[in-house]
Design an enzyme around this catalytic site. Sequence first.
Site, short mmCIF file in Angstrom:
data_model
loop_
_atom_site.label_atom_id
_atom_site.label_comp_id
_atom_site.label_asym_id
_atom_site.label_seq_id
_atom_site.Cartn_x
_atom_site.Cartn_y
_atom_site.Cartn_z
CE LYS A 157 37.40 41.65 47.56
NZ LYS A 157 36.69 41.02 46.41
CG ASP A 196 33.84 45.18 44.15
OD1 ASP A 196 34.24 46.05 43.34
OD2 ASP A 196 33.89 43.95 43.94
CE LYS A 236 31.00 44.03 42.18
NZ LYS A 236 31.23 42.75 41.51
CG ASP A 295 34.13 42.75 47.89
OD1 ASP A 295 34.12 41.51 48.02
OD2 ASP A 295 34.64 43.33 46.91
CG ASP A 299 33.71 43.85 39.52
OD1 ASP A 299 33.97 44.13 40.72
OD2 ASP A 299 32.60 43.41 39.13
CD GLU A 308 37.38 44.15 43.92
OE1 GLU A 308 37.00 43.87 42.76
OE2 GLU A 308 36.82 43.69 44.94
NE ARG A 363 40.65 38.03 40.45
CZ ARG A 363 39.94 37.29 39.61
NH1 ARG A 363 40.50 36.75 38.56
NH2 ARG A 363 38.65 37.10 39.81
#
Length: 492
Positions: free
Chosen positions: A258, A263, A270, A281, A340, A342, A344
Amino acid sequence: MLKFESASLKGRKMADLIVLPFWKTSKKPVPAAEIDHFKEDASAPISHGDFVGKEGEVLVIYSSGKKERRLALLGLGEKEKISVEKLRRALSNLAKECRTRKIKEINVVMPEGLQEEDVVRGVTEGILLTNYAFVRLKHAAEELPALLTRVVLVGASAQALQLAKKYEAICEGVYLARDLVNGNADDVTPQFLADQARELSRKHSKIKTTTFDKRRIEKEKLDLLLAVNRGSHRDPEFIIMDYLGDPKSKERTVLVGKGVTYDTGGLNLKPTGSMESMKDDMGGAATVLGAMHVIAKLGLKINVIGVIPATENAIGPASYKPGDVYSSYAKKSVEIRNTDAEGRLILADALAYAVKNFKPTRIIDFATLTGAMVIALGHMGTGMMCNEDGLADALMAAGEHTYERLWRFPLWDEYKEGLKSDIADLKNVGERAAGAIYAAKFLQEFVGDVPWAHCDIAASAFLETPRQYLPKHATGVGVRLMAEFLESLCKK
Ligand code: BES
Ligand code: MN
Ligand code: ZN
């Protein structure tokens, strides 16, 4: 990075300190190597009970007439209970003691009690994993840490030194991963990750790097990567690193990481307190880059393809929207319930791309995927989900050997219910309970029946509290795990 040297006890050079290992016993501690030469120096602290040899104990004393002014008595605990991990921790304590005292050049007498490779591994990893500092963004020179610059392994055979070189290579990959995660999100952008991948192929002729820019990503229809990217002013990158170490074999292992370089959460922004660490991230991407470096440096006889979908999850006028439906590379439509979730999404496209284009024997992905995994395991390990028991067991074993431990979670069919959408093929969020499993279950929709393991490193990639040889912030987790796992594949 520090490079190890070797010498005999007699032939060793002068240094600031020499490390003398001891076992703990029910009476006095006893030497864990041939160190009669230092018997007198050590006798007073031992007979006064200042040093008992317990695991990780370090006592620095002074001597004259030796090649070193200081001796460090290092406790390894009971001989019968010694392990590689205990060695790592003991040597880590030693390295920290040296840092505090600004000691830079040391001789280390190699302990006995384990097989040679295990001794070398414990000693070298304990030192190297600790001897790291991310100082690029610090300006005050007086705060720069004093790292070890020379470590001589005293009593190490030629073969032991050879093994030390292997662990140097592995830790180089760990450092690379740590540096990438620790770097500013505004420096470590998708384009920077692509540069790093190209850099690897310049360094290692067996790695071929291909990177897709935004136009190519549009052409390939990696639509979920594009959806996540909509809110960012930076283009996405899709990075492929192909390492061909065994051209005759059809086997290939795909590693997916990833690469969300920051993020924010997107429109489902967030809150303060949850965003500050989100430069981490891209931890999965860092793991894959670090692992590719190690594989190539060790010249493993194996084929590995590293794949990194990279983008920011930013917020902007074009942001992808909760409630809207987006298509995917696999042609499954996805209802976005939360922007959020994102990771996956971009992973789904990367996994589907790998399945379709690379005929993988197995896929392993690394991702800082869910806060739920932080809640489940704390920072002590990595959560794993896997659709094939043999792969899961092999990874768990590698986890024990490296102490980058994995814990397996289920992928029961019933969880799939929670991902059903009224208006699309899937939605990107299940329930809050078992949140880490829903994320994995979502990914499973995109791997077909290829053996696949998902490693959720949300908690293990980044620490607010340092632990043993793991520093504060980026740990580089997964690099040593992959080196171990892939090497074990070569032995089969
Ligand atoms: N990158 C985060 C997960 C994360 C959280 C990593 C904490 C490291 C530390 C991921 O993209 C995320 O935001 N996940 C959401 C999913 C939720 C909206 C279903 C989460 O876990 O809260
Ligand atoms: Mn997120
Ligand atoms: Zn994320």
